[in-house]
Motif scaffolding. Structure first.
Motif, PDB file in Angstrom:
ATOM      1  N   ASN A 123       0.875  -1.167   0.000  1.00  0.00           N
ATOM      2  CA  ASN A 123       0.000   0.000   0.000  1.00  0.00           C
ATOM      3  C   ASN A 123       0.909   1.213   0.000  1.00  0.00           C
ATOM      4  N   ILE A 124       0.741   2.103  -0.958  1.00  0.00           N
ATOM      5  CA  ILE A 124       1.643   3.244  -1.107  1.00  0.00           C
ATOM      6  C   ILE A 124       0.907   4.512  -0.694  1.00  0.00           C
ATOM      7  N   SER A 125       1.504   5.241   0.245  1.00  0.00           N
ATOM      8  CA  SER A 125       0.960   6.519   0.698  1.00  0.00           C
ATOM      9  C   SER A 125       1.715   7.647   0.010  1.00  0.00           C
ATOM     10  N   HIS A 126       1.051   8.801  -0.110  1.00  0.00           N
ATOM     11  CA  HIS A 126       1.649   9.943  -0.806  1.00  0.00           C
ATOM     12  C   HIS A 126       1.414  11.210   0.004  1.00  0.00           C
ATOM     13  N   GLU A 127       2.389  12.099  -0.037  1.00  0.00           N
ATOM     14  CA  GLU A 127       2.241  13.408   0.574  1.00  0.00           C
ATOM     15  C   GLU A 127       3.096  14.405  -0.201  1.00  0.00           C
ATOM     16  N   TYR A 128       2.655  15.642  -0.190  1.00  0.00           N
ATOM     17  CA  TYR A 128       3.453  16.697  -0.803  1.00  0.00           C
ATOM     18  C   TYR A 128       4.238  17.371   0.304  1.00  0.00           C
ATOM     19  N   VAL A 129       5.550  17.485   0.129  1.00  0.00           N
ATOM     20  CA  VAL A 129       6.421  18.105   1.124  1.00  0.00           C
ATOM     21  C   VAL A 129       6.683  19.539   0.664  1.00  0.00           C
ATOM     22  N   GLU A 130       5.950  20.466   1.256  1.00  0.00           N
ATOM     23  CA  GLU A 130       6.009  21.878   0.849  1.00  0.00           C
ATOM     24  C   GLU A 130       7.429  22.433   0.961  1.00  0.00           C
ATOM     25  N   LYS A 131       8.100  22.136   2.066  1.00  0.00           N
ATOM     26  CA  LYS A 131       9.447  22.664   2.306  1.00  0.00           C
ATOM     27  C   LYS A 131      10.415  22.293   1.182  1.00  0.00           C
ATOM     28  N   ASP A 132      10.333  21.062   0.708  1.00  0.00           N
ATOM     29  CA  ASP A 132      11.243  20.574  -0.337  1.00  0.00           C
ATOM     30  C   ASP A 132      10.639  20.654  -1.732  1.00  0.00           C
ATOM     31  N   LYS A 133       9.384  21.030  -1.819  1.00  0.00           N
ATOM     32  CA  LYS A 133       8.679  21.125  -3.106  1.00  0.00           C
ATOM     33  C   LYS A 133       8.763  19.806  -3.880  1.00  0.00           C
ATOM     34  N   CYS A 134       8.443  18.706  -3.173  1.00  0.00           N
ATOM     35  CA  CYS A 134       8.503  17.393  -3.824  1.00  0.00           C
ATOM     36  C   CYS A 134       7.394  16.496  -3.296  1.00  0.00           C
ATOM     37  N   TRP A 135       7.145  15.439  -4.054  1.00  0.00           N
ATOM     38  CA  TRP A 135       6.199  14.403  -3.656  1.00  0.00           C
ATOM     39  C   TRP A 135       6.956  13.294  -2.947  1.00  0.00           C
ATOM     40  N   HIS A 136       6.421  12.854  -1.822  1.00  0.00           N
ATOM     41  CA  HIS A 136       6.999  11.760  -1.048  1.00  0.00           C
ATOM     42  C   HIS A 136       5.988  10.619  -1.063  1.00  0.00           C
ATOM     43  N   SER A 137       6.353   9.542  -1.724  1.00  0.00           N
ATOM     44  CA  SER A 137       5.546   8.326  -1.737  1.00  0.00           C
ATOM     45  C   SER A 137       6.288   7.304  -0.893  1.00  0.00           C
ATOM     46  N   TYR A 138       5.581   6.611  -0.022  1.00  0.00           N
ATOM     47  CA  TYR A 138       6.273   5.707   0.893  1.00  0.00           C
ATOM     48  C   TYR A 138       5.424   4.477   1.188  1.00  0.00           C
ATOM     49  N   PHE A 139       6.151   3.394   1.484  1.00  0.00           N
ATOM     50  CA  PHE A 139       5.505   2.130   1.777  1.00  0.00           C
ATOM     51  C   PHE A 139       6.491   1.234   2.503  1.00  0.00           C
ATOM     52  N   SER A 140       5.996   0.147   3.051  1.00  0.00           N
ATOM     53  CA  SER A 140       6.875  -0.798   3.740  1.00  0.00           C
ATOM     54  C   SER A 140       6.909  -2.120   2.983  1.00  0.00           C
ATOM     55  N   VAL A 141       8.034  -2.797   3.129  1.00  0.00           N
ATOM     56  CA  VAL A 141       8.226  -4.127   2.548  1.00  0.00           C
ATOM     57  C   VAL A 141       8.909  -4.987   3.601  1.00  0.00           C
ATOM     58  N   GLU A 142       8.385  -6.169   3.794  1.00  0.00           N
ATOM     59  CA  GLU A 142       8.974  -7.118   4.730  1.00  0.00           C
ATOM     60  C   GLU A 142       9.860  -8.087   3.958  1.00  0.00           C
ATOM     61  N   VAL A 143      11.086  -8.279   4.458  1.00  0.00           N
ATOM     62  CA  VAL A 143      12.016  -9.189   3.806  1.00  0.00           C
ATOM     63  C   VAL A 143      12.583 -10.169   4.823  1.00  0.00           C
ATOM     64  N   LEU A 144      13.070 -11.277   4.332  1.00  0.00           N
ATOM     65  CA  LEU A 144      13.733 -12.267   5.153  1.00  0.00           C
ATOM     66  C   LEU A 144      15.217 -11.967   5.134  1.00  0.00           C
ATOM     67  N   GLU A 145      15.817 -11.824   6.316  1.00  0.00           N
ATOM     68  CA  GLU A 145      17.205 -11.391   6.380  1.00  0.00           C
ATOM     69  C   GLU A 145      17.925 -12.010   7.577  1.00  0.00           C
ATOM     70  N   LYS A 146      19.194 -12.289   7.400  1.00  0.00           N
ATOM     71  CA  LYS A 146      20.037 -12.690   8.524  1.00  0.00           C
ATOM     72  C   LYS A 146      20.676 -11.429   9.074  1.00  0.00           C
ATOM     73  N   ILE A 147      20.357 -11.074  10.305  1.00  0.00           N
ATOM     74  CA  ILE A 147      20.849  -9.820  10.862  1.00  0.00           C
ATOM     75  C   ILE A 147      22.074 -10.007  11.738  1.00  0.00           C
ATOM     76  N   GLU A 148      22.455 -11.228  11.978  1.00  0.00           N
ATOM     77  CA  GLU A 148      23.655 -11.471  12.801  1.00  0.00           C
ATOM     78  C   GLU A 148      24.687 -12.231  12.007  1.00  0.00           C
TER      79      GLU A 148
END
Length: 112
Positions: free
Chosen positions: A87-112
């Protein structure tokens, strides 16, 4: 999906990419992707950690001068081809005059 595959997909759309925070040299580069991990979920079975893998959740931030950037659409398509449908969310960042689209992804990873 693995982290390596996620990064491979992001790089395949030929975009500036940073992990953690945006490098100073990339602050005014559009479009660009920044990703970072924010949640670890150990895989457990019978009250013991299973294998050495962990589900790691990453935020992917896509910044662009325009909404519905072609590279964002390409990234979405490539993720879908890899059976990831964020699911992708969107916002306009007035300070930077840009569009910010963001989402999360879960991955399988070895962290140690």
């Amino acid at each position: 999906m693995t982290k390596e595959r996620l990064v491979e997909i992001i790089k395949s759309i030929d975009i500036t990419y940073d992990e953690g925070i945006t490098k100073d040299k990339n602050k005014n580069v559009y479009p660009r992707v920044v990703l970072w991990e924010y949640y670890w979920e150990p895989l457990t079975a019978s009250n013991q950690e299973y294998d050495t893998n962990t589900n790691v959740t990453y935020q992917i931030s896509f910044l662009s001068n325009i909404s519905r950037d072609k590279k964002l659409l390409k990234l979405r398509k490539l993720l879908a081809e890899n059976k990831v449908f964020p699911n992708i969310s969107h916002e306009y960042v007035e300070k930077d005059k840009c569009w910010h689209s963001y989402f999360s992804v879960e991955v399988l990873e070895k962290i140690e």
